[in-house]
Design an enzyme around this catalytic site. Structure first.
Site, PDB file in Angstrom:
ATOM      1  N   LYS A  32      -3.479   4.700  12.015  1.00 30.93           N
ATOM      2  CA  LYS A  32      -4.868   4.878  11.614  1.00 30.93           C
ATOM      3  C   LYS A  32      -5.762   4.121  12.594  1.00 30.93           C
ATOM      4  CE  LYS A  32      -3.522   5.444   6.786  1.00 30.93           C
ATOM      5  NZ  LYS A  32      -3.625   4.964   5.389  1.00 30.93           N
ATOM      6  N   ALA A  85       1.573  -0.859   1.902  1.00 27.37           N
ATOM      7  CA  ALA A  85       3.013  -0.784   2.128  1.00 27.37           C
ATOM      8  C   ALA A  85       3.830  -1.479   1.038  1.00 27.37           C
ATOM      9  CB  ALA A  85       3.344  -1.380   3.498  1.00 27.37           C
ATOM     10  N   LYS A 145     -12.121   4.260   6.921  1.00 28.02           N
ATOM     11  CA  LYS A 145     -12.028   3.405   5.734  1.00 28.02           C
ATOM     12  C   LYS A 145     -11.682   1.968   6.119  1.00 28.02           C
ATOM     13  CE  LYS A 145      -7.387   3.180   5.819  1.00 28.02           C
ATOM     14  NZ  LYS A 145      -6.516   1.980   5.749  1.00 28.02           N
ATOM     15  N   SER A 173      -4.414  -5.525   1.751  1.00 29.70           N
ATOM     16  CA  SER A 173      -4.976  -4.829   2.898  1.00 29.70           C
ATOM     17  C   SER A 173      -5.230  -5.798   4.053  1.00 29.70           C
ATOM     18  CB  SER A 173      -6.299  -4.152   2.506  1.00 29.70           C
ATOM     19  OG  SER A 173      -7.074  -3.834   3.640  1.00 29.70           O
ATOM     20  N   ASN A 184      -7.006  -5.179   6.717  1.00 27.89           N
ATOM     21  CA  ASN A 184      -8.410  -5.111   7.116  1.00 27.89           C
ATOM     22  C   ASN A 184      -9.305  -5.877   6.156  1.00 27.89           C
ATOM     23  OD1 ASN A 184      -8.517  -3.106   9.518  1.00 27.89           O
ATOM     24  ND2 ASN A 184      -7.138  -2.139   8.043  1.00 27.89           N
TER      25      ASN A 184
END
Length: 341
Positions: free
Chosen positions: A115, A149, A200, A263, A265
């Site tokens: 991504k 994940a 995103k 996450s 990010n």
């Protein structure tokens, strides 16, 4: 689901990349009945996966399927693979593909699990794959969606979307990437599916930043909603189907990535909001937070099509050190009178 007494009945597949996502997706494929070999760059990690059925560096505490194999030798991993799933950092994809090309089966389908957008070219990962491997569209697919994940590795039910310009290719990959806890849907909107996964991450950085500053749920909800509007405008400008942004690859992935402490990010954004510098955040991350590298090329692409992305612009300014994290939230709109919701 396969076990020690069940011989895999599905296709022979290779997964390139033994980080948390690559290993998790290898588990998904093995649990769906495929013959899976994962490529790990480090021999010791390949041995741990192949023999110990663990990946203690990236998925601590997770037992991997007994049918899952691993190797550090790329030719051995690719030999006979009908489908090749790639999960490497987006900015190293082109270099990795140069090593893949000589050993790729002439009929293999290549699936991007990444991504990101390539720095310098602004290319999506499927475009880099097509360019380097010289593959036709019907041999390329992308997979995206709400893909944290560790949750998937723990077999918490989730769904994803597989996209290819060729519907049969998407259906073939989706059937392979489906098991009792993981369901893959299909579409033919490669552009929207890929950009949803990229964009995103940038909104998740913004959510993390204001979370790190200490702002509340109203602020985050505002960024989430306006961020989806920015994602949709950008994707539409590049030919994506509008409905893709309201599906698993858009809104679904946005919610999971923005709201979860799992996450990368979101975590990177929170560190920035707490006052850590860009270099300090990079140094603290065990794995790549793709959004950090994607901000610049996405903004270049947005400007090329005249798309306004004020939230992403603010994130870029925070990364550059030209905007204090606490000042990101008041800049939710442009200087113009905002339109719509």
């Amino acid at each position: 689901m396969t076990d020690a007494t069940t011989h895999p009945s599905g296709p022979r597949v290779a997964v390139l990349g033994a980080g948390s996502w690559g290993t998790t997706f290898a588990k998904v494929l093995a649990d769906g009945g495929s013959h899976v070999t994962i490529w790990a760059r480090r021999p010791e990690l390949a041995n741990e996966i192949a023999v110990g059925k663990r990946n203690s560096d990236y998925l601590p505490g997770i037992n991997l399927p007994r049918t899952l194999n691993a190797d550090w030798r790329l030719p051995a991993v690719l030999e006979g693979a009908e489908q090749v799933y790639i999960s490497v950092p987006s900015q190293s994809l082109r270099a990795n593909l140069a090593d893949v090309s000589p050993h790729l089966d002439s009929h293999a389908i290549v699936v991007s699990l990444m991504k990101g957008v390539e720095l310098g070219t602004g290319s999506r990962m499927s475009q880099v794959i097509a360019d380097v491997l010289e593959l036709p569209a019907n041999r390329i697919a992308v997979a995206s969606g709400p893909n944290l994940a560790l949750e998937i590795a723990k077999e918490m039910p989730t769904a994803a979307v597989v996209a290819s310009d060729d519907l049969l290719t998407a259906q073939t990959v989706a059937a392979t990437a489906t098991n009792p806890y993981f369901r893959s849907f299909v579409n033919t909107d490669v552009i929207g599916t890929e950009f949803g996964g990229v964009l995103k991450n940038l909104i998740a950085l913004a959510i993390g930043i204001v979370d790190g500053v200490g702002y509340g749920e109203n602020t985050k909800a505002s960024i989430l909603t306006r961020g989806l509007a920015e994602m949709s405008a950008f994707a539409a400008a590049y030919g994506a189907q509008p409905e893709t942004m309201s599906g698993l690859a858009g809104l679904g992935d946005l919610i999971a990535t923005s709201e979860s402490p799992l996450s990368r990010n979101n975590r990177a954004g929170r560190l920035l909001g707490q006052g850590y510098s860009y270099s300090e955040v990079i140094a603290s991350m065990q794995q790549t937070a793709e959004g950090l590298a994607s901000v610049k090329p996405v903004l270049e692409l947005a400007r090329a099509r005249g798309v306004l992305m004020p939230i992403v612009e603010q994130v870029g300014q925070v990364l550059d050190g030209t905007l204090a994290p606490k000042d990101l939230a008041p800049h939710l709109t442009t200087d113009d009178v905002p339109q719509g919701e």
